[in-house]
Write a protein that holds these residues in place. Structure first.
Motif, PDB file in Angstrom:
ATOM      1  N   ARG A  40       0.817  -1.221  -0.250  1.00 38.63           N
ATOM      2  CA  ARG A  40      -0.005   0.051   0.085  1.00 38.63           C
ATOM      3  C   ARG A  40       0.830   1.290  -0.093  1.00 38.63           C
ATOM      4  N   VAL A  45       1.673   7.179   2.572  1.00 41.49           N
ATOM      5  CA  VAL A  45       1.353   8.599   2.362  1.00 41.49           C
ATOM      6  C   VAL A  45       1.851   9.544   3.679  1.00 41.49           C
ATOM      7  N   CYS A 102      -7.218  12.122   8.763  1.00 43.04           N
ATOM      8  CA  CYS A 102      -7.263  12.024   7.457  1.00 43.04           C
ATOM      9  C   CYS A 102      -6.987  10.703   6.950  1.00 43.04           C
ATOM     10  N   GLY A 103      -6.164  10.085   7.592  1.00 39.21           N
ATOM     11  CA  GLY A 103      -5.900   8.607   7.281  1.00 39.21           C
ATOM     12  C   GLY A 103      -4.265   8.543   6.711  1.00 39.21           C
ATOM     13  N   ALA A 104      -3.644   9.561   6.970  1.00 41.43           N
ATOM     14  CA  ALA A 104      -1.974   9.578   6.723  1.00 41.43           C
ATOM     15  C   ALA A 104      -1.325   8.431   7.195  1.00 41.43           C
ATOM     16  N   ASP A 105      -0.312   8.124   6.650  1.00 42.23           N
ATOM     17  CA  ASP A 105       0.535   7.016   7.165  1.00 42.23           C
ATOM     18  C   ASP A 105       1.647   7.524   8.188  1.00 42.23           C
ATOM     19  N   ARG A 154      -7.722  13.680   2.757  1.00 42.47           N
ATOM     20  CA  ARG A 154      -8.687  12.441   2.919  1.00 42.47           C
ATOM     21  C   ARG A 154      -8.744  11.741   1.836  1.00 42.47           C
ATOM     22  N   CYS A 213      -5.938   9.801   0.617  1.00 37.40           N
ATOM     23  CA  CYS A 213      -5.932   8.437   1.480  1.00 37.40           C
ATOM     24  C   CYS A 213      -7.071   7.341   1.152  1.00 37.40           C
ATOM     25  N   ARG A 214      -7.964   7.998   0.735  1.00 33.43           N
ATOM     26  CA  ARG A 214      -8.965   7.243   0.299  1.00 33.43           C
ATOM     27  C   ARG A 214      -8.752   6.643  -1.098  1.00 33.43           C
ATOM     28  N   ARG A 265      -5.541   5.932  -1.913  1.00 36.71           N
ATOM     29  CA  ARG A 265      -4.483   5.002  -1.477  1.00 36.71           C
ATOM     30  C   ARG A 265      -5.136   3.617  -1.308  1.00 36.71           C
ATOM     31  N   ASP A 266      -6.091   3.507  -0.698  1.00 38.23           N
ATOM     32  CA  ASP A 266      -6.744   2.235  -0.109  1.00 38.23           C
ATOM     33  C   ASP A 266      -7.313   1.503  -1.282  1.00 38.23           C
TER      34      ASP A 266
END
Length: 354
Positions: free
Chosen positions: A17, A20, A45-48, A258, A261-262, A264-265
């Motif tokens: 994956r 980010v 926001c879901g960042a790594d 956000r 990140c969406r 990315r998945d």
């Protein structure tokens, strides 16, 4: 150098994956509270990872350094600005702790040997080599000495610059993990200068994971880069583009981060699930009958009619006589009167030939 590696136990490289990174840089404007708020925002926001920049004015600058963009209302010199951007070792430790508690990897670009020592004490899991530091041999060597991965930004470098630094990294041995970012040092970057083609070029040339460090203020370059196979994405983050600072106009706002990140998945899911075309078709056979066609009459025909080619057509569903058997029924005699609003059936025909 390895084609995949880990950053804080998170795999980075082809097939994994995309990683980010939300880049804060100087968007906190020297406010410790704002820096902590950015951590919470990036996590939500879901960042790594979240990345800062560690500037120690006395170690990296002089009062002769000019502003890249004259933007500050309160700093007479860039040296003064770097001084105002500094946090203490204890404050940096608090930021690192907060990031990890929020589920983020904590990163910060060092701009001096002193900054490396400060960040090494915080056990940062990787080093970001800023665009302007690619040729700074002593800085690169100090990072290499820690044995941690290097994330190299190519923004101000020629191929010769990159070749020299990457050769330097390779000489450090197999333990020297590396990723190279395509980066255009323009704030903001126009789409025609994002350089997605460099992802393939760097991958072929260097054989390491590649990423995009983007300054376009648009989500599309990051999404396109991930769809093209980028292993890492770095984007600047600002709460709003009207915030004070030199990079905010080149940043993503939270809603955009956000969305990246969406994507990315979603992209990772699509790229890591190859399709069994024949198997899928078989699993859809029941549905396919609703969309395919079978033999039917164009108009009603009485019993005894000898079927000619122009009397036949194809209508839905595909549960009757298939088109592939059409020729076998031309010249056959109807055993009964047949309407045109249903499919033909084999028992509609008299036994034998015509």
């Amino acid at each position: 150098m390895p084609s995949t590696f880990t950053i804080a136990d998170r795999p980075v490289g082809p097939g994994h994956r995309p990683f980010v990174i939300a880049e804060v840089a100087q968007a906190h404007d020297g406010s410790l509270g704002a820096a902590h708020a950015f951590i919470d925002c990036a996590a939500e926001c879901g960042a790594d990872a979240i990345k800062f920049q560690t500037h120690i004015a006395e170690a990296e600058s002089t009062r002769d350094e000019p502003f890249r963009v004259r933007f500050s209302y309160e700093d007479a010199t860039r040296y003064d600005y770097w001084t105002r951007m500094e946090f203490s070792a204890e404050q940096w430790a608090g930021l690192a702790r907060h990031a990890r508690e929020a589920g983020l990897v904590f990163l910060s670009s060092p701009f001096s040997l002193e900054a490396i020592a400060l960040l090494e004490a915080l056990d940062v899991p990787a080093w970001k080599v800023a665009s302007g530091e690619v040729g700074h041999g002593a800085l690169v060597d100090a990072m290499l000495a820690t044995g941690k991965p290097l994330l190299l930004s190519s923004g101000m470098s020629t191929y010769a610059d990159l070749d020299g630094t990457i050769a330097r990294i390779a000489r450090a041995g197999e333990r020297s993990a590396l990723a190279v970012f395509q980066c255009t040092t323009k704030y903001p970057t126009p789409l025609e200068e994002v350089g997605l083609d460099m992802l393939d070029a760097f991958s072929r040339r260097f054989g390491v994971p590649v990423g995009l460090s983007d300054h376009s203020a648009d989500t599309l370059p990051s999404i396109a880069a991930m769809a093209r196979g980028a292993s890492l994405i770095e984007v600047h983050l600002a709460f709003h583009r009207s915030m004070f600072g030199p990079d905010t106009k080149a940043s993503l706002v939270p809603e955009q981060l956000r969305e990246v990140c969406r994507a990315r998945d979603a992209i990772h899911t699509m790229l890591t699930h190859p399709l069994d075309k024949d198997g899928l078709a078989k699993s859809l056979a029941g549905s396919a009958a609703l969309f395919t066609r079978s033999l039917a009459l164009r108009a009603p025909q009485p019993m005894g009619t000898v079927i000619e080619a122009d009397m036949l057509t194809l209508k839905k569903p595909g549960t009757g006589i298939p088109e592939t058997e059409r020729d076998a029924y031309i010249g056959r005699r109807l055993a009964r009167a047949v309407p045109h609003d249903r499919l033909l059936r084999p028992d509609d025909f008299a036994p034998g030939g015509a």
